[in-house]
Design a protein around this motif. Sequence first.
Motif, PDB file in Angstrom:
ATOM      1  N   THR A  27       0.831  -1.205   0.000  1.00  0.00           N
ATOM      2  CA  THR A  27       0.000   0.000   0.000  1.00  0.00           C
ATOM      3  C   THR A  27       0.867   1.256   0.000  1.00  0.00           C
ATOM      4  O   THR A  27       1.769   1.400   0.833  1.00  0.00           O
ATOM      5  CB  THR A  27      -0.917   0.017   1.243  1.00  0.00           C
ATOM      6  N   ALA A  28       0.584   2.155  -0.928  1.00  0.00           N
ATOM      7  CA  ALA A  28       1.258   3.453  -0.920  1.00  0.00           C
ATOM      8  C   ALA A  28       0.949   4.163   0.402  1.00  0.00           C
ATOM      9  O   ALA A  28      -0.216   4.271   0.792  1.00  0.00           O
ATOM     10  CB  ALA A  28       0.790   4.295  -2.102  1.00  0.00           C
ATOM     11  N   SER A  29       1.986   4.630   1.079  1.00  0.00           N
ATOM     12  CA  SER A  29       1.810   5.125   2.447  1.00  0.00           C
ATOM     13  C   SER A  29       2.717   6.311   2.733  1.00  0.00           C
ATOM     14  O   SER A  29       3.816   6.425   2.180  1.00  0.00           O
ATOM     15  CB  SER A  29       2.132   4.013   3.468  1.00  0.00           C
ATOM     16  N   ILE A  30       2.244   7.172   3.608  1.00  0.00           N
ATOM     17  CA  ILE A  30       3.073   8.220   4.184  1.00  0.00           C
ATOM     18  C   ILE A  30       3.460   7.762   5.590  1.00  0.00           C
ATOM     19  O   ILE A  30       2.582   7.442   6.398  1.00  0.00           O
ATOM     20  CB  ILE A  30       2.321   9.557   4.265  1.00  0.00           C
ATOM     21  N   VAL A  48      -1.690   6.558   6.045  1.00  0.00           N
ATOM     22  CA  VAL A  48      -0.635   7.121   6.893  1.00  0.00           C
ATOM     23  C   VAL A  48      -0.258   6.114   7.970  1.00  0.00           C
ATOM     24  O   VAL A  48      -1.120   5.622   8.712  1.00  0.00           O
ATOM     25  CB  VAL A  48      -1.079   8.440   7.545  1.00  0.00           C
ATOM     26  N   VAL A  49       1.021   5.804   8.039  1.00  0.00           N
ATOM     27  CA  VAL A  49       1.548   4.874   9.042  1.00  0.00           C
ATOM     28  C   VAL A  49       2.298   5.690  10.098  1.00  0.00           C
ATOM     29  O   VAL A  49       3.280   6.361   9.789  1.00  0.00           O
ATOM     30  CB  VAL A  49       2.496   3.837   8.409  1.00  0.00           C
ATOM     31  N   ILE A  50       1.829   5.618  11.326  1.00  0.00           N
ATOM     32  CA  ILE A  50       2.466   6.322  12.437  1.00  0.00           C
ATOM     33  C   ILE A  50       3.289   5.304  13.201  1.00  0.00           C
ATOM     34  O   ILE A  50       2.762   4.333  13.754  1.00  0.00           O
ATOM     35  CB  ILE A  50       1.421   6.985  13.342  1.00  0.00           C
ATOM     36  N   THR A  51       4.593   5.511  13.207  1.00  0.00           N
ATOM     37  CA  THR A  51       5.504   4.510  13.737  1.00  0.00           C
ATOM     38  C   THR A  51       6.559   5.199  14.593  1.00  0.00           C
ATOM     39  O   THR A  51       6.414   6.362  14.962  1.00  0.00           O
ATOM     40  CB  THR A  51       6.109   3.690  12.559  1.00  0.00           C
ATOM     41  N   GLY A  52       7.626   4.499  14.914  1.00  0.00           N
ATOM     42  CA  GLY A  52       8.609   5.117  15.778  1.00  0.00           C
ATOM     43  C   GLY A  52       9.954   4.439  15.674  1.00  0.00           C
ATOM     44  O   GLY A  52      10.264   3.826  14.661  1.00  0.00           O
ATOM     45  N   LYS A  95      -9.645  14.431   6.551  1.00  0.00           N
ATOM     46  CA  LYS A  95      -9.080  14.843   5.267  1.00  0.00           C
ATOM     47  C   LYS A  95      -9.054  13.689   4.257  1.00  0.00           C
ATOM     48  O   LYS A  95      -8.493  13.835   3.175  1.00  0.00           O
ATOM     49  CB  LYS A  95      -7.657  15.379   5.463  1.00  0.00           C
ATOM     50  N   GLY A  96      -9.643  12.564   4.618  1.00  0.00           N
ATOM     51  CA  GLY A  96      -9.750  11.459   3.673  1.00  0.00           C
ATOM     52  C   GLY A  96      -8.649  10.423   3.727  1.00  0.00           C
ATOM     53  O   GLY A  96      -8.552   9.566   2.843  1.00  0.00           O
ATOM     54  N   TYR A  97      -7.822  10.452   4.764  1.00  0.00           N
ATOM     55  CA  TYR A  97      -6.755   9.477   4.920  1.00  0.00           C
ATOM     56  C   TYR A  97      -7.217   8.312   5.796  1.00  0.00           C
ATOM     57  O   TYR A  97      -8.096   8.468   6.645  1.00  0.00           O
ATOM     58  CB  TYR A  97      -5.522  10.107   5.581  1.00  0.00           C
ATOM     59  N   THR A  98      -6.603   7.156   5.604  1.00  0.00           N
ATOM     60  CA  THR A  98      -6.687   6.071   6.581  1.00  0.00           C
ATOM     61  C   THR A  98      -5.416   6.102   7.415  1.00  0.00           C
ATOM     62  O   THR A  98      -4.377   6.594   6.960  1.00  0.00           O
ATOM     63  CB  THR A  98      -6.829   4.700   5.907  1.00  0.00           C
ATOM     64  N   THR A  99      -5.494   5.577   8.634  1.00  0.00           N
ATOM     65  CA  THR A  99      -4.334   5.621   9.525  1.00  0.00           C
ATOM     66  C   THR A  99      -4.031   4.246  10.096  1.00  0.00           C
ATOM     67  O   THR A  99      -4.910   3.403  10.263  1.00  0.00           O
ATOM     68  CB  THR A  99      -4.543   6.609  10.695  1.00  0.00           C
ATOM     69  N   GLN A 100      -2.752   4.060  10.398  1.00  0.00           N
ATOM     70  CA  GLN A 100      -2.243   2.817  10.973  1.00  0.00           C
ATOM     71  C   GLN A 100      -1.187   3.168  12.005  1.00  0.00           C
ATOM     72  O   GLN A 100      -0.367   4.070  11.789  1.00  0.00           O
ATOM     73  CB  GLN A 100      -1.637   1.936   9.871  1.00  0.00           C
ATOM     74  N   ILE A 101      -1.192   2.471  13.121  1.00  0.00           N
ATOM     75  CA  ILE A 101      -0.175   2.642  14.153  1.00  0.00           C
ATOM     76  C   ILE A 101       0.640   1.363  14.255  1.00  0.00           C
ATOM     77  O   ILE A 101       0.088   0.259  14.248  1.00  0.00           O
ATOM     78  CB  ILE A 101      -0.813   2.922  15.529  1.00  0.00           C
TER      79      ILE A 101
END
Length: 224
Positions: free
Chosen positions: A22-25, A90-94, A112-118
Amino acid sequence: MNTYKINEIFETIQGEGQYTGTASIFVRLQGCPVGCSWCDTKQTWEQLESDKQSLSNIIIKTSDSPTWCDADETIIYNTFVEQGYRAKHVVITGGEPCMFDLNPLCNLLHSKGYTTQIETSGTFEIQAPDQTWVTVSPKINMKGGYPVLASCMLRANEIKHPIARQTHVEELEQLLIEAPVKQNTLIYLQPISQKTSATELAIETCKEKNWRLSVQVHKYIGIS
């Protein structure tokens, strides 16, 4: 508004777990006390003031470093727009992203139309909306001494467990007894460092238990 400590922001392809391909930020946050011995982002562990820089310097990073900046959810979203990022996941990682309250950031991105993942170790309470996909990579008996929380296991949409030896499989089995997951939670085994022995063990265990294999596709094709 919440302030987040940002190690890097970049657009790429998710290489692990359910969202592989998946294309991701990626929004990588700074700070993690867990102390995982095979961590491949050790530059994110400390939050030293001497490493604090401007957002503009963080955005142009091309190599791993412990530098970070402060940014709130609006600045993060505006950065996506200004950088011309096209991905809508959007992948929120660390680091360990659950050291932060992720509700403000995820809620704004959803609007804003994004999906999110932690991506989290499961050692800090998860503060995020219900629609956020939660990947728990449980860090069991690590140097920092933080236990994996039962609440994180129960919240997980997927468990992604790095393994190299049979003992790592047994640790996960025991954790699943002590901290059960939901019936529809996906369970992935991920060979550490793409080692042949670890990969073979993961494949055999996945066949035995009807779990899934995660192979860090981004490392095989040579992207961040």
